[in-house]
Design an enzyme around this catalytic site. Structure first.
Site, short mmCIF file in Angstrom:
data_model
loop_
_atom_site.label_atom_id
_atom_site.label_comp_id
_atom_site.label_asym_id
_atom_site.label_seq_id
_atom_site.Cartn_x
_atom_site.Cartn_y
_atom_site.Cartn_z
CG ASP A 109 36.85 30.12 30.56
OD1 ASP A 109 36.68 31.12 31.99
OD2 ASP A 109 37.95 30.59 30.29
CD GLU A 193 35.72 30.19 36.70
OE1 GLU A 193 36.69 29.76 37.04
OE2 GLU A 193 35.30 30.59 35.31
CG ASP A 275 40.71 31.96 27.52
OD1 ASP A 275 41.15 32.18 28.25
OD2 ASP A 275 41.57 33.08 25.94
#
Ligand code: ZN
Length: 301
Positions: A109, A193, A275
């Site tokens: 992330d 992502e 997170d």
């Protein structure tokens, strides 16, 4: 010789411009300030005993090598950046070394307080390179603004600003190189992502920190290093609500403001680190996509 190469480069630039897939800008005219570069092909230089000599000159270039060349280069590029530093880049044809397969898979992330967080709970920290030098940069820029246009002192002041900018960029690139290298070395599958960086930078309040964190460069490096090493990079849709879903039970919270770094899941009662939870969801989604036969960058859809 150089003119010939410049003409070829220009042809390539126009080719890129007319190719709608690349979204390239119209080629720029040459400039006297800013970055200068020339490209030399085989006939225009010679490479012998680890030294490069340009055709029609007698002495080899005084180069401080960052590493030895793996083979004779097929072309070289000499450049001077805005800060007045000279560089040489050599194009070498080598087969990248594929790393031995490991069973480890990770979700990554990208964040602001940490450059990245892995699903294993590793938080990288974020050096915030621009922030560190911000005061000094502002000071130098103020001094530059007060100098008379066209004066020598103005040129000197401008050079100082450029050198500091270059230093910040170097620090950032170095940190990202080290991080991506470790991640690729340690993991067989890396899930990230997909980013809509242009859209995010339009959000004024985050713009400076995001471009300072260097997310785009981070993903770019992961991509090519993974490919060279025979690792797999899986991108997960940016619309996955990775922060809002509890990794433990799948419960989804409706509202989660950016400032809230920890929350309690109503479904299973777990205390959740925003997170790390997001990184775990990215990992799960990436591996699910992989199992469905989606590969590499194509899994974003
Ligand atoms: Zn839960």
């Amino acid at each position: 010789m150089i003119l010939q190469q410049a003409l070829r480069d220009q042809q390539a630039a126009f080719g890129n411009f007319f190719n709608p897939a690349l979204k390239a800008r119209y080629p720029r005219f040459k400039r006297k300030d800013g970055r200068q570069s020339i490209r030399l092909t085989k006939a225009a230089f010679s490479y012998r005993d680890g030294e490069i000599t340009i055709a029609k000159t007698k002495t080899p270039l005084p180069i401080r090598w960052s590493r030895p060349l793996p083979c004779a280069p097929s072309s070289i590029t000499l450049s001077r950046d805005r800060a007045g530093r000279y560089f040489i880049s050599c194009l070498c044809d080598v087969t990248p070394e594929v790393l031995p397969v490991t069973p480890k898979m990770t979700g990554i992330d990208l964040g602001l307080s940490d450059l990245f967080i892995t699903s294993e709970g590793m938080k990288s920290g974020n050096p915030r390179h621009l922030k560190r030098y911000e005061a000094k940069l502002a000071y130098l820029q103020r001094r530059l603004a007060k100098k008379q246009k066209g004066s020598k002192n103005r040129a000197k002041a401008r050079n100082k600003v450029a050198r500091l900018h270059a230093k910040i960029a170097d620090c950032r690139r170095d940190a990202i190189h080290k991080a991506t290298r470790t991640l690729v070395n340690e993991n067989q599958v890396l899930c990230v992502e997909s980013l809509n960086i242009v859209g995010m930078i339009k959000n004024r309040s985050l713009a400076k920190s995001i471009s300072d964190a260097g997310w785009g460069e981070f993903v770019r490096q992961l991509e090519y290093k993974a490919e060279w090493a025979g690792r797999q990079l899986v991108t997960v849709s940016q619309w996955l609500p990775s922060s809002k879903i509890c990794h433990g039970c799948g419960h989804k919270v409706e509202k989660l403001p950016l400032s809230q770094r920890h929350w309690h899941c109503d479904g299973c009662g777990q205390a959740i680190d925003r997170d790390i939870n997001a990184a775990r969801n990215i990992r799960t989604a990436g591996l699910a996509g992989l199992a469905c036969g989606a590969t590499g960058a194509g899994a974003a859809a």
